[in-house]
Scaffold this active site. Structure first.
Site, PDB file in Angstrom:
ATOM      1  N   LYS A  59      73.605-154.437  19.026  1.00  0.00           N
ATOM      2  CA  LYS A  59      72.944-155.446  18.105  1.00  0.00           C
ATOM      3  C   LYS A  59      71.951-156.160  18.772  1.00  0.00           C
ATOM      4  O   LYS A  59      72.228-156.394  19.946  1.00  0.00           O
ATOM      5  CB  LYS A  59      74.025-155.945  17.331  1.00  0.00           C
ATOM      6  CG  LYS A  59      75.002-155.207  16.409  1.00  0.00           C
ATOM      7  CD  LYS A  59      74.366-154.530  15.548  1.00  0.00           C
ATOM      8  CE  LYS A  59      75.515-153.735  14.585  1.00  0.00           C
ATOM      9  NZ  LYS A  59      74.765-152.776  13.372  1.00  0.00           N
ATOM     10  N   LYS A  60      71.290-156.914  18.162  1.00  0.00           N
ATOM     11  CA  LYS A  60      70.414-157.812  18.644  1.00  0.00           C
ATOM     12  C   LYS A  60      70.078-158.782  17.679  1.00  0.00           C
ATOM     13  O   LYS A  60      70.115-158.304  16.302  1.00  0.00           O
ATOM     14  CB  LYS A  60      69.112-157.194  19.218  1.00  0.00           C
ATOM     15  CG  LYS A  60      68.035-156.644  18.372  1.00  0.00           C
ATOM     16  CD  LYS A  60      67.058-155.937  19.149  1.00  0.00           C
ATOM     17  CE  LYS A  60      66.009-155.202  18.257  1.00  0.00           C
ATOM     18  NZ  LYS A  60      64.912-154.524  18.804  1.00  0.00           N
ATOM     19  N   ILE A  71      70.524-159.991  12.256  1.00  0.00           N
ATOM     20  CA  ILE A  71      71.307-159.119  13.154  1.00  0.00           C
ATOM     21  C   ILE A  71      70.973-157.729  12.920  1.00  0.00           C
ATOM     22  O   ILE A  71      71.322-157.309  11.872  1.00  0.00           O
ATOM     23  CB  ILE A  71      72.679-159.410  13.152  1.00  0.00           C
ATOM     24  CG1 ILE A  71      73.300-160.902  13.502  1.00  0.00           C
ATOM     25  CG2 ILE A  71      73.726-158.688  14.330  1.00  0.00           C
ATOM     26  CD1 ILE A  71      74.415-161.129  13.390  1.00  0.00           C
ATOM     27  N   CYS A  72      70.322-156.883  13.654  1.00  0.00           N
ATOM     28  CA  CYS A  72      70.005-155.535  13.589  1.00  0.00           C
ATOM     29  C   CYS A  72      70.363-154.504  14.789  1.00  0.00           C
ATOM     30  O   CYS A  72      70.845-155.259  15.742  1.00  0.00           O
ATOM     31  CB  CYS A  72      68.525-155.348  13.316  1.00  0.00           C
ATOM     32  SG  CYS A  72      67.465-155.947  14.705  1.00  0.00           S
ATOM     33  N   LYS A  73      70.373-153.247  14.623  1.00  0.00           N
ATOM     34  CA  LYS A  73      70.341-152.654  15.855  1.00  0.00           C
ATOM     35  C   LYS A  73      69.400-152.550  16.908  1.00  0.00           C
ATOM     36  O   LYS A  73      68.454-153.166  16.582  1.00  0.00           O
ATOM     37  CB  LYS A  73      70.496-150.940  15.228  1.00  0.00           C
ATOM     38  CG  LYS A  73      71.583-150.530  14.354  1.00  0.00           C
ATOM     39  CD  LYS A  73      71.288-149.242  13.956  1.00  0.00           C
ATOM     40  CE  LYS A  73      72.613-148.609  13.082  1.00  0.00           C
ATOM     41  NZ  LYS A  73      72.486-147.342  12.807  1.00  0.00           N
TER      42      LYS A  73
END
EC number: 3.1.3.78
Length: 222
Positions: A59-60, A71-73
């Site tokens: 995640k990042k 928060i996403c891949k």
């Protein structure tokens, strides 16, 4: 979106053993007592989230211009802000490599190459990534399909009307010219039916393209 200041844990003025952190939006102090197991904490002043740990594996973090922390891949290249009053589409740059001792930094959204289009259904503006008009687009707000520009539906409508009328004329010609033959060979009726059916399908498609909503571009990015 601007990068927030780096994470700096300092001692609280009132309790030297209680860690605090500056909010990355309003710079207010956030007490981390009992929250060190969390990945993010919420500021009690501006109600925005601030990360205190690296994101989970794969995640990042991404901070939208409206200060919403997403928060996403880590492989994501385009995400949308979920806030109803924002709805920005953020195009992300390459994955940022962050040392483990540093908290995650949000990726900078880069200026997208595309066209802002006004939806013909709901009137909202969305970003269309195709660099050409005469295409179909799905509005992310109302989830309906429309044509970007009027040339495509006009051209398709004329083409289907032409093909449909040709098929109907062929069916009429077969009906008139093969009546006697059809009385002896009933399979001839199948050719009549196919010609009329193709003509009807083409005319229905022409009606679809004639009635499709058209979305018009607002402006293009340089």
């Amino acid at each position: 979106a601007e990068l927030p200041p780096p994470y700096t844990a300092i001692a609280s003025p009132d309790a030297s053993n209680v860690p605090v952190i500056n909010c990355r939006v309003c710079q207010s102090l956030i007490n981390l007592d009992g929250k060190l197991h969390q990945h993010v904490v919420k500021c009690t002043v501006c109600n925005e989230a601030t990360p205190i740990k690296n994101p989970p594996s794969g995640k990042k973090y991404v901070r939208c211009q409206c200060n919403c922390l997403l928060i996403c891949k880590d492989t994501s290249r385009k995400i949308g802000c979920p806030r109803p009053n924002c709805r920005r589409i953020i195009t992300l740059g390459p994955v940022m490599l962050i040392p483990e001792e540093q908290p995650a930094q949000p990726a900078l959204p880069v200026q997208p190459d595309g066209t802002r289009v006004v939806c013909g259904h709901c009137g909202n503006t969305f970003l269309w990534m195709e660099l050409r008009f005469n295409t179909l687009a799905k509005c992310p707000h109302c989830k309906k399909i429309s044509s970007v520009g009027s040339a495509l539906p006009r051209r398709r409508c004329c083409a289907y009307i032409t093909i449909g009328m040709i098929c109907i004329f062929i069916g009429v010609g077969l009906t008139v010219g093969t009546q006697d033959f059809a009385r002896r060979f009933h399979a001839t009726y199948v050719s009549w039916a196919i010609a009329y059916l193709l003509g009807l399908i083409c005319l229905i498609r022409a009606c679809y393209w004639g009635a499709i909503k058209v979305s018009y571009p607002e402006h293009s990015f340089a």
